[in-house]
Motif scaffolding. Structure first.
Motif, PDB file in Angstrom:
ATOM      1  N   GLN A 107       2.020  -3.776 -10.253  1.00 52.12           N
ATOM      2  CA  GLN A 107       3.197  -3.994  -9.413  1.00 52.12           C
ATOM      3  C   GLN A 107       2.790  -4.388  -7.999  1.00 52.12           C
ATOM      4  N   LEU A 108       1.750  -3.755  -7.487  1.00 55.51           N
ATOM      5  CA  LEU A 108       1.274  -4.111  -6.148  1.00 55.51           C
ATOM      6  C   LEU A 108       0.775  -5.548  -6.102  1.00 55.51           C
ATOM      7  N   ALA A 109       0.106  -5.980  -7.138  1.00 53.03           N
ATOM      8  CA  ALA A 109      -0.361  -7.364  -7.192  1.00 53.03           C
ATOM      9  C   ALA A 109       0.829  -8.318  -7.191  1.00 53.03           C
ATOM     10  N   ASP A 110       1.887  -7.948  -7.920  1.00 47.21           N
ATOM     11  CA  ASP A 110       3.093  -8.779  -7.943  1.00 47.21           C
ATOM     12  C   ASP A 110       3.737  -8.841  -6.563  1.00 47.21           C
ATOM     13  N   HIS A 111       3.770  -7.688  -5.878  1.00 47.61           N
ATOM     14  CA  HIS A 111       4.338  -7.658  -4.533  1.00 47.61           C
ATOM     15  C   HIS A 111       3.500  -8.498  -3.570  1.00 47.61           C
ATOM     16  N   ASP A 112       2.195  -8.466  -3.726  1.00 45.07           N
ATOM     17  CA  ASP A 112       1.331  -9.289  -2.875  1.00 45.07           C
ATOM     18  C   ASP A 112       1.652 -10.772  -3.051  1.00 45.07           C
ATOM     19  N   LYS A 113       1.869 -11.181  -4.287  1.00 40.99           N
ATOM     20  CA  LYS A 113       2.219 -12.583  -4.544  1.00 40.99           C
ATOM     21  C   LYS A 113       3.547 -12.934  -3.889  1.00 40.99           C
ATOM     22  N   ARG A 114       4.501 -12.026  -3.990  1.00 41.48           N
ATOM     23  CA  ARG A 114       5.809 -12.283  -3.381  1.00 41.48           C
ATOM     24  C   ARG A 114       5.704 -12.353  -1.865  1.00 41.48           C
ATOM     25  N   PHE A 115       4.922 -11.443  -1.263  1.00 46.37           N
ATOM     26  CA  PHE A 115       4.740 -11.470   0.187  1.00 46.37           C
ATOM     27  C   PHE A 115       4.040 -12.755   0.620  1.00 46.37           C
ATOM     28  N   ASP A 116       3.080 -13.217  -0.152  1.00 47.77           N
ATOM     29  CA  ASP A 116       2.411 -14.481   0.162  1.00 47.77           C
ATOM     30  C   ASP A 116       3.410 -15.632   0.134  1.00 47.77           C
ATOM     31  N   ALA A 117       4.302 -15.626  -0.852  1.00 44.21           N
ATOM     32  CA  ALA A 117       5.318 -16.678  -0.940  1.00 44.21           C
ATOM     33  C   ALA A 117       6.264 -16.615   0.250  1.00 44.21           C
ATOM     34  N   VAL A 118       6.639 -15.415   0.650  1.00 42.16           N
ATOM     35  CA  VAL A 118       7.530 -15.254   1.801  1.00 42.16           C
ATOM     36  C   VAL A 118       6.834 -15.721   3.074  1.00 42.16           C
ATOM     37  N   GLU A 119       5.581 -15.357   3.250  1.00 38.55           N
ATOM     38  CA  GLU A 119       4.828 -15.802   4.429  1.00 38.55           C
ATOM     39  C   GLU A 119       4.728 -17.317   4.477  1.00 38.55           C
ATOM     40  N   LYS A 147      -0.210   0.467 -13.970  1.00 41.43           N
ATOM     41  CA  LYS A 147       1.102  -0.144 -13.760  1.00 41.43           C
ATOM     42  C   LYS A 147       1.388  -0.310 -12.271  1.00 41.43           C
ATOM     43  N   ILE A 148       1.040   0.712 -11.513  1.00 45.90           N
ATOM     44  CA  ILE A 148       1.234   0.631 -10.056  1.00 45.90           C
ATOM     45  C   ILE A 148       0.402  -0.505  -9.479  1.00 45.90           C
ATOM     46  N   GLN A 149      -0.830  -0.616  -9.930  1.00 39.03           N
ATOM     47  CA  GLN A 149      -1.711  -1.684  -9.443  1.00 39.03           C
ATOM     48  C   GLN A 149      -1.141  -3.057  -9.795  1.00 39.03           C
ATOM     49  N   MET A 170      -2.159   9.292 -16.642  1.00 39.33           N
ATOM     50  CA  MET A 170      -2.363   9.024 -15.221  1.00 39.33           C
ATOM     51  C   MET A 170      -3.006   7.645 -15.018  1.00 39.33           C
ATOM     52  N   TYR A 171      -3.995   7.302 -15.820  1.00 41.03           N
ATOM     53  CA  TYR A 171      -4.641   5.995 -15.707  1.00 41.03           C
ATOM     54  C   TYR A 171      -3.660   4.871 -16.037  1.00 41.03           C
ATOM     55  N   GLU A 172      -2.820   5.090 -17.016  1.00 45.34           N
ATOM     56  CA  GLU A 172      -1.822   4.071 -17.378  1.00 45.34           C
ATOM     57  C   GLU A 172      -0.820   3.872 -16.238  1.00 45.34           C
ATOM     58  N   ILE A 173      -0.406   4.987 -15.640  1.00 47.03           N
ATOM     59  CA  ILE A 173       0.522   4.901 -14.508  1.00 47.03           C
ATOM     60  C   ILE A 173      -0.140   4.167 -13.351  1.00 47.03           C
TER      61      ILE A 173
END
Length: 81
Positions: free
Chosen positions: A19-31, A15-17, A9-12
């Motif tokens: 991925q969320l950080a990666d999505h935040d970077k992508r959203f920042d680039a889009v903005e 990984k989710i965390q 569960m901690y490993e999952i």
């Protein structure tokens, strides 16, 4: 067994965390790109407004010159009769 489940569960969650950080970077680039596009649109609107003012000035000047020529032609026609 429960220790394995907790570890998994901690490993999952890690990984989710990540991925969320990666999505935040992508959203920042889009903005950032949207902001740049917004600036470009504002610049284009300003430039277009300036061109419109210049075009109106040129057409107004042209209309005045045509009116002056028409007056001269009318005066010449009246003199020739």
């Amino acid at each position: 067994m429960s220790e394995n489940v907790q570890t998994a569960m901690y490993e999952i969650l890690k990984k989710i965390q990540a991925q969320l950080a990666d999505h935040d970077k992508r959203f920042d680039a889009v903005e950032k790109r949207f902001d740049e596009l917004g600036e470009l649109v504002r610049k284009q609107r300003r430039d277009t407004a300036g061109l419109l003012v210049m075009a109106k000035a040129v057409t107004g000047d042209f209309a005045e010159q045509v009116a002056a020529i028409e007056e001269r032609v009318a005066a010449l026609e009246a003199r020739g009769r």
